[in-house]
Design an enzyme around this catalytic site. Structure first.
Site, PDB file in Angstrom:
ATOM      1  N   ASP A 821       0.728  -1.316   0.063  1.00 29.34           N
ATOM      2  CA  ASP A 821      -0.499   0.231  -0.004  1.00 29.34           C
ATOM      3  C   ASP A 821       0.823   1.223  -0.176  1.00 29.34           C
ATOM      4  OD1 ASP A 821      -2.412   1.517   0.270  1.00 29.34           O
ATOM      5  OD2 ASP A 821      -2.420   1.490   2.393  1.00 29.34           O
ATOM      6  N   ASP A1221      -0.898  -1.270   5.825  1.00 32.70           N
ATOM      7  CA  ASP A1221      -1.253  -0.209   6.814  1.00 32.70           C
ATOM      8  C   ASP A1221      -2.883   0.076   7.536  1.00 32.70           C
ATOM      9  OD1 ASP A1221      -1.609   1.995   5.669  1.00 32.70           O
ATOM     10  OD2 ASP A1221      -0.988   3.148   7.168  1.00 32.70           O
ATOM     11  N   ASP A1225      -6.883  -2.556   3.464  1.00 32.34           N
ATOM     12  CA  ASP A1225      -5.936  -3.911   2.763  1.00 32.34           C
ATOM     13  C   ASP A1225      -6.206  -5.078   3.584  1.00 32.34           C
ATOM     14  OD1 ASP A1225      -4.975  -1.680   1.962  1.00 32.34           O
ATOM     15  OD2 ASP A1225      -3.112  -1.622   3.952  1.00 32.34           O
TER      16      ASP A1225
END
Length: 1506
Positions: A821, A1221, A1225
């Protein structure tokens, strides 16, 4: 309504009037046990303002729901094609048994890339045809395992393409009952009408209908009836038994073979009864037709209670036809798809054959439990042995097998229920008209969906079983088992009735239907754990070995192994029970909750909550939501980090009628939409703040899902039942053991022949032959596999990396590609405001950007917001107000919290923000006084307020100037599919209303007046995004009507239209310090790196270049463009720096330089959906593979698209790692082979690995430890195999002479040599560098097996040669044939000495150092152990054979010269074994990789060369 939906803003004035009148109708009062509310009831006051206002409180809900739900509902299952036309999902109607296909396809050709495209099902009990042809259902309606994937949610398809299933559903609701009736109708189940009064056979309904309507009623079935004389009474079993059974039980028990239904015998008596409904009004009507209380009691007295045998007798499966005469059970098996786990399960019905079971029990007794043991390990054979196939509806137990071959047998539970099926399972179309009843007045008076009809029959008996904590319920209508995880009551759309809560009677019904609201993991008792552990094949083998050694009189050795086994079992029991208890404690939650039940407030335990319950969330003692709920009144801020790993506070808003419709839609068809999520309270999330609406006494929520049906329940299930890794090393290890077992069988045969030749007695021959099996397959072999993993986990924990899935550690060593990410992972979490770019007039009707303003005091340097002297001032003021107000920040405990971007933006203004601001009053205007019944005109309107910060020394604004006090009176929260948020703002002393919007620049341009856009808009946007800055655009407008009523009624679509563009906010997103260095290390190790982000593609490319993730000079970005006059579109790839440079649309090679391979692709989410959602196979496989191989940047990716990307990469045989994080996700972290979450939590359910090191350097540690662990497991496995081979050779040689090793010799080898060596071998730490070559995980390849066989040959030669030599020595002592107690012989002594050194030196050879583990010289423990072992072995050679130890070890005298020979011999043995097998590895190098991506890359390279 505050969402961009197709029918929003299109209600008629009458509709709007109905909504308004809802708040003015009379309210029934109730007395509260804990409040003083009487005539002005809590529910009424809550409902009074709710439909008319959209709350202005709460933090923006930014993408959290879809991330949570991307686990719980991993896909949206509605398809769309490249041209945007929506294709509905396949219907799963009831099909024929053999002729019809499993699922109706949209196209004649099979779908190439469904979600199941990479499936490799491993069904053993069921055949593939059985699974494919079986009747199927799933935890989500209208989905199955091969439903095409499309990441565009249905709610976004509606916005984009103007079509949705929800439109038809909404129209069917409103078509059946006008909108006005929603507020006036009283629902019959779960709301005001059904408050727990006794349910009887209601023949008065049919009497109240015209005769032509009575004729259309279905034939009588068992009616929903109880004998409860009080609405608050507690039901008993008897209360749920149909009345007909009590009057005819003796007659029918005597006639068990009769097929007609029981109720048919009463057709004359109850022909008037027609249908049964949950109609409290009819039941309580004093019309003389109801069963009186006296009648009920007398009926009880007539029924004999001498045994109540019929209560349990009729629960037996053989009476199925009597209860369901119209629904014949004839399906023997079915398929079920657990959507949230992406798991296909086969289900088959069985009953126990008494005859077969008796034979089975007899054989078990005769075989002393051996048959029981074998069938415990092979349960499918037990099913075939004692079971008889029966239809699912008549099963006593069911067999379940999932696609991974995991087998389970679950008992069927039957209990009396006697309610309509709609009260426990969702109907296919709950909104269709009641069969045959078309009278509008009837529908208007009886707007409910829990009638007993042909399509909604009564369920006298509830047939259920549990699997993986999911309750499966038998549906007689479809003849399959279904789940009610996502059950909804259609009556919930009537908020007025919903707010009245449930009755005790309904609550008891729903406890039966949905079970208690608990996530209680079953912790096995010590006895159960012990029984399971002892009967594990490993320990059964241990027990077999111990018995064998005892019979062979190896008492010391058997005793030591027994003691070690006991300690191992105890350790395993303690650890397993501790883990189970820890997980159970973490999952379990219970608290006291204030619930509105029976129209009174009462305190209940959270376990008693059921769907439909209304409870108070503003109770100070409630800190965590006990279930999945929907917020009905008030507002709250919650922390969902428990589910997402992201600690950003999330705001929740009260539901509206539209929200209830969305709830019904989302629970059946798709993931939870952002629109629903803003009111959805997830189980287990923490309440930061709950606010009570003004003038009311509580904030309320409604329970929608309980227990394991909740999102938290699904996550807990995923932890308890993790997806099998399918890692090659673990698969090969069992094959490897099989190879060793074959060697043991060979040795067993040779030994038997030799024993017969030398004349051993049968007992000794059998014992020694069996002993060979315990030698070749050592009992400690499985344990050695876990040693290295344990050490790796311990080292990772010290580095702040926690793992909840130990098997993933080894997989980390095989990672081929890592996806990251961007925000918070590659870059810093906090965005800093670089400055603002104001759009100012340049000439008449044209605009341009002014210079970048980095100091907010220079943006609008005035004393008052009212001080404007030029057009530029007005635009600067509006832009400044948008910075002040267009955010989602809230104050909790005097601390400003919210989205980090909003926080930085407001911090940039240096103003103050307050809630419940009392100093300035925001009254509505007198113009609206006539609406006093609909609006809160007589109270102060207290919005959130922003005002100048007097503590700021640079502040120039006057703090007490009323123009400088701005109230945020309404918010349209951020929606991920809209990618923007809006607010309505009002100054303190002016009757003017402003609307401000901020969001993605490309979205804001669509809602702005094009004339207000600056000429250099695209140029400036590209400038900042190319440099890696994040750009947010702002726009505003003055509302056309300056009234409070208008501001609260205006739709979001109207607010967000024809706006005036104001400017850009430029955010600087700095790279984390470790990012570039870590990416460089990964690239040097040939581990591919990819960025997967929700941010702008140009920003992502810029960040990728900045951190060297992108090495290529050329980056091509796709766009959809028309290719001819017909309007046909195609995907065109253009160089981001040179728009004229394009790729060939077929081969994806540069047109200008087709031989160049030095380029990369940056894919956007919309193009990703088109490419990977192509169900018509218009895009070639080569095209898709090229995109996957060349793609480095994936931008504007939704959580579902990230999840799909992981699966697509795995399809190319990549071992995929993902590091992220936040909430977006979760799906990708779960789908990846190795998911690493950067989170403060010690263990997050979002990913196998959780790192408290908040940068991507943690992935290096995971890879290093994974490689070291894999090599360690490999080495230990090989060592234990060679140890077995060495001992096998020694024993086989000795057996050939009728001898064996001694008891203490075995003890010395196994306990003092092998165990310490195996432990210390695993102690090696990982190497500090990551090299290109990955360690092998293939145990049964020729590259491994040939060197292993070569090592065995070397060992054999170096034992045989000295054994032959020693027989020619003068001091040679022959062995005593068959003497177990006396094994002293030169053969024994020589082979014992040589084999000791072989065990030690083999460990040294197999202790691989660089490039995966640190050099052996740094493993101090191993070196010390090897030195001690060598010294002890040499010392044993030189001790006197007549000494105490010499006698215990049963040694014989050998010459000093021969001892020196042995030492020289073992040194030669070491070097031969070090170099010879290793040289053979080079001969078996793999010429062609089996990994698909490597093959494709090689083909591409060859193509480029040609």
């Amino acid at each position: 309504m505050a969402i961009d939906l197709q029918d929003d803003g299109h209600h008629s004035e009458d509709d709007e009037g109905h909504i308004m009148r809802r708040s003015t109708g009379p309210r029934a009062s109730f007395a509260s046990t804990r409040t003083t509310s009487t005539s002005t009831t809590l529910a009424a006051s809550i409902l009074g303002n709710q439909p008319n206002t959209e709350t202005y409180s709460g933090v923006t809900f930014e993408t959290v729901p879809s991330s949570i739900v991307s686990f719980h509902h991993p896909r949206s299952f509605q398809s769309s094609n490249i041209f945007g036309t929506s294709v509905g999902s396949s219907t799963l109607g009831r099909r024929g048994r053999d002729t019809e296909p499993l699922i109706t396809s949209h196209s004649p050709s099979p779908i190439r890339r469904s979600r199941s495209s990479s499936r490799n099902p491993q069904f053993h009990f069921f055949t593939e045809d059985q699974i494919n042809n079986a009747e199927g259902t799933s935890t989500l309606e209208n989905t199955d395992y091969n439903t095409p994937w499309d990441a565009t949610p249905s709610y976004e398809q509606e916005r984009l393409y103007g079509t949705s299933n929800r439109t038809s559903r909404r129209s069917s609701i409103y078509g059946m009952s006008p909108r006005s009736s929603i507020s006036h109708t009283r629902s019959q189940y779960g709301s005001s009408s059904y408050l727990g009064a006794p349910l009887t056979r209601t023949h008065e309904l049919s009497q109240s209908l015209p005769k032509h309507e009575q004729a259309s009623l279905p034939p009588q079935v068992y009616q929903a009836s109880t004998h409860s004389s009080s609405s608050l009474s507690r039901y008993t079993i008897r209360d749920r038994i149909p009345v007909e059974l009590e009057t005819q039980n003796d007659e029918i028990l005597d006639d068990r073979s009769s097929i007609p239904s029981i109720s048919h015998s009463e057709s004359e008596e109850s022909s008037d009864n027609g249908r049964s409904t949950y109609n409290n009004d009819d039941l309580n009507a004093n019309n003389g037709n109801n069963l009186s209380t006296e009648d009920t009691h007398s009926h009880h007295k007539k029924t004999t209670t001498s045994g109540g045998g019929y209560q349990t007798e009729y629960l037996k499966p053989q009476y199925h036809e009597k209860f369901y005469p119209s629904n014949v059970a004839d399906l023997y098996y079915q398929r079920f798809y657990i959507t949230e786990e992406d798991l296909v399960v086969g289900i088959a019905g069985y009953s126990t054959s008494k005859f077969k079971n008796a034979i089975y029990n007899f054989i078990c007794i005769v075989s002393f439990g051996l048959l029981y043991l074998l069938l415990r390990w092979l349960p499918s054979y037990k099913v075939k042995l004692i079971g008889t196939k029966v239809p699912l509806g008549k099963a006593e137990w069911v067999v379940l097998e999932n696609e991974f071959g995991e087998f389970s047998i679950e008992p069927i539970k039957r209990e009396w229920y006697n309610r309509p099926i709609s009260t426990i399972l969702p109907l296919d179309d709950p909104f269709q008209e009641i069969d045959g009843i078309n009278d509008e007045s009837y529908q208007h008076r009886h707007h409910h969906y829990h009638h007993v009809t042909e399509k909604n029959p009564n369920i006298p008996i509830l047939i259920t079983f549990q699997y993986r904590y999911i309750t499966f319920i038998y549906s007689p209508v479809e003849d399959i088992f279904k789940t009610n995880n996502n059950w909804t009551d259609p009556d919930w759309v009537d908020l007025s009735s919903t707010l009245r809560g449930l009755s005790s009677g309904v609550q008891e019904d729903r406890i039966l239907a949905f079970d208690s609201n608990q996530i209680n993991l079953r912790v096995k008792t010590v006895a159960e754990l012990l029984f399971n552990e002892v009967l594990h094949p490993f320990y059964v083998f241990q027990i077999f070995s111990i018995i064998l050694w005892s019979l062979d009189e190896y008492y010391y050795y058997a005793g030591c192994i027994f003691l070690i086994s006991i300690l191992s079992i105890v350790d395993t029991l303690v650890e397993t029970r501790r883990t189970q208890k820890s997980l159970a404690d973490m999952s379990h939650f219970a608290c006291e909750v204030r619930v509105f039940r029976d129209e009174f407030w009462t305190n209940v335990n959270s376990a008693d909550l059921v769907p439909g319950d209304i409870y108070e969330i503003s109770d100070p003692s409630l800190t965590v939501f006990p279930c999945d709920s929907l917020l009905l009144s008030g507002d709250c801020i919650v922390n969902e980090s428990m589910l997402t790993g992201e600690s950003v506070p999330v705001s929740k808003f009260p539901a509206e009628p539209e929200t209830m419709l969305q709830l019904l839609d989302d629970f059946q068809n798709t993931q939870i939409s952002s629109y629903l999520s803003k009111s959805f309270l997830f189980n287990g999330t923490t309440i930061i703040r709950a606010r009570i609406p003004y003038g009311q006494s509580a904030a309320l929520a409604m329970v929608v899902r309980t227990g394991f049906s909740t999102t938290k329940g699904s996550l807990v299930r995923s932890m308890v039942f993790p997806k099998p890794t399918g890692f090659k090393f673990y698969e090969d290890s069992f094959k490897y053991i099989g190879v060793m077992a074959l060697i043991a069988l060979f040795g067993f045969s040779i030994s038997c022949i030799q024993f017969i030749k030398i004349g051993l007695d049968k007992r000794t021959m059998i014992l020694r032959a069996l002993d060979i099996i315990t030698i070749v397959v050592p009992p400690a072999l499985p344990a050695t596999l876990t040693i290295g993993t344990g050490f790796a986990l311990s080292r990772l924990k010290k580095k702040g990396i926690f793992c909840i899935s130990p098997t993933r550690v080894n997989i980390g060593g095989k990672i081929d590609i890592l996806c990251f990410d961007k925000t918070g992972t590659l870059t810093e979490n906090g965005l800093d405001v670089l400055g603002v770019q104001l759009c100012v007039p340049s000439s008449h009707n044209s605009f341009q950007f002014a210079d970048l303003v980095q100091d907010v005091h220079k943006l609008f340097p005035k004393f008052s917001l009212n001080d404007c002297s030029s057009p530029r001032d007005y635009r600067a003021k509006n832009f400044f107000i948008s910075l002040l107000t267009c955010h989602s920040l809230r104050v909790v405990d005097n601390e400003l919290i919210g989205d980090p971007l909003d926080f930085k933006m407001f911090q940039f203004t240096k103003w103050s923000y307050e809630e419940d601001f009392q100093e300035k009053e925001f009254h509505s205007t007198y113009e609206e006084r006539r609406h006093d019944n609909a609006l809160p005109e007589n109270i102060d309107i207290i919005p959130a307020v922003v005002h100048p910060n007097s503590a700021d020394p640079e502040n120039t604004f006057i703090d007490n100037d009323p123009h400088n006090f701005l109230g945020i009176i309404r918010s349209f929260e951020f929606l991920s599919e809209l990618r923007r948020m809006s607010v309505i703002v009002k100054p303190s002393n002016e009757d003017v209303y402003w609307a401000f919007t901020k969001g993605a620049p490309e979205v804001i341009t669509q809602i702005c007046n094009k004339a207000t856009l600056p000429a250099n808009f695209e140029e400036m946007l590209n400038y900042y995004t190319h440099k890696g800055y994040r750009v947010i655009a702002c726009a505003g407008r003055v509302l056309p009507r300056n009234t409070w009523l208008y501001s609260q009624k205006v739709s979001r679509e109207e607010v967000e239209s024809n706006m005036e563009f104001l400017g850009f906010i430029i955010f600087e997103n700095k790279l984390k310090k470790e990012t570039a260095k870590t990416l460089q290390t990964l690239q040097e190790a040939s581990i591919r790196t990819v960025m997967c982000t929700g941010d702008n593609v140009l920003t992502a490319i810029s960040v990728g270049r900045q951190c060297n993730l992108i090495k290529s000079k050329k980056v091509y970005v796709p766009s959809l463009e028309e290719i001819d006059s017909t309007g046909q579109t195609s995907i065109i790839w253009r160089d981001v720096d040179n728009m004229d440079d394009t790729l060939d649309s077929r081969t994806l090679l540069p047109i200008n330089n087709s031989s160049s391979t030095s380029y990369t692709l940056a894919i956007t989410g919309d193009i990703f959906r088109i490419i990977f959602g192509d169900e018509n196979n218009r895009i070639s496989e080569d095209y898709i593979n090229t995109v996957l191989l060349k793609g480095t940047i994936y931008a504007r990716m939704s959580p579902d698209e990230k999840h799909e990307l992981m699966e697509q990469l795995q399809r190319l045989n990549y071992t995929v790692g993902f590091c992220g994080d936040g909430a977006n996700d979760c799906g990708a972290l779960k789908a990846a082979d190795v998911g690493i979450s950067l989170s403060e939590a010690e263990a997050s359910v979002a990913a196998p690995f959780t790192s408290q090191v908040f940068d991507i350097s943690c992935v290096l540690d995971v890879i290093k430890e994974g490689r070291a662990c894999l090599v360690t497991s490999f080495s230990c496995f090989q060592y234990m195999s060679l140890y077995s081979a060495i001992q096998f050779i020694t024993i086989t040689v000795l057996y050939s002479r009728g001898s064996n090793l001694g008891d203490f010799q075995f003890l010395y080898i196994d306990l003092l040599l092998i165990v310490p060596i195996a432990i210390f071998m695993s102690w090696s730490k990982p190497y500090d560098k990551i090299v290109k070559k990955r360690p092998s995980a293939n145990l049964v390849s020729p590259k491994i097996l040939i060197p292993l066989l070569a090592s065995i040959v070397v060992v054999l030669l170096f034992q045989i040669i000295p054994w032959i030599i020693v027989q020619g020595e003068e001091w040679y002592m022959k062995p005593i044939v068959g003497g177990d107690d006396v094994v002293e012989s030169s053969d024994n002594t020589i082979l014992f000495f040589i084999s000791n050194f072989q065990y030690i030196l083999t460990a040294v050879i197999l202790s691989v150092g660089p490039p995966y583990r640190e050099p052996m010289s740094r493993n101090i423990g191993f070196i010390v152990d090897v030195i001690i072992s060598i010294v002890l072995s040499i010392w044993l050679m030189f001790i006197d054979s007549s000494s105490f130890l010499g006698k215990k070890f049963q040694l014989t005298e050998i010459s000093f010269k021969f001892k020196l020979f042995i030492l020289i011999w073992v040194v030669i043995n070491y070097f031969v074994q070090l170099y010879v097998p290793g040289s053979l590895k080079k001969c078996f190098k793999k010429k062609r990789s089996s990994k698909k991506y490597k093959v494709l890359l090689k083909e591409q390279q060859e193509m480029y060369v040609v």
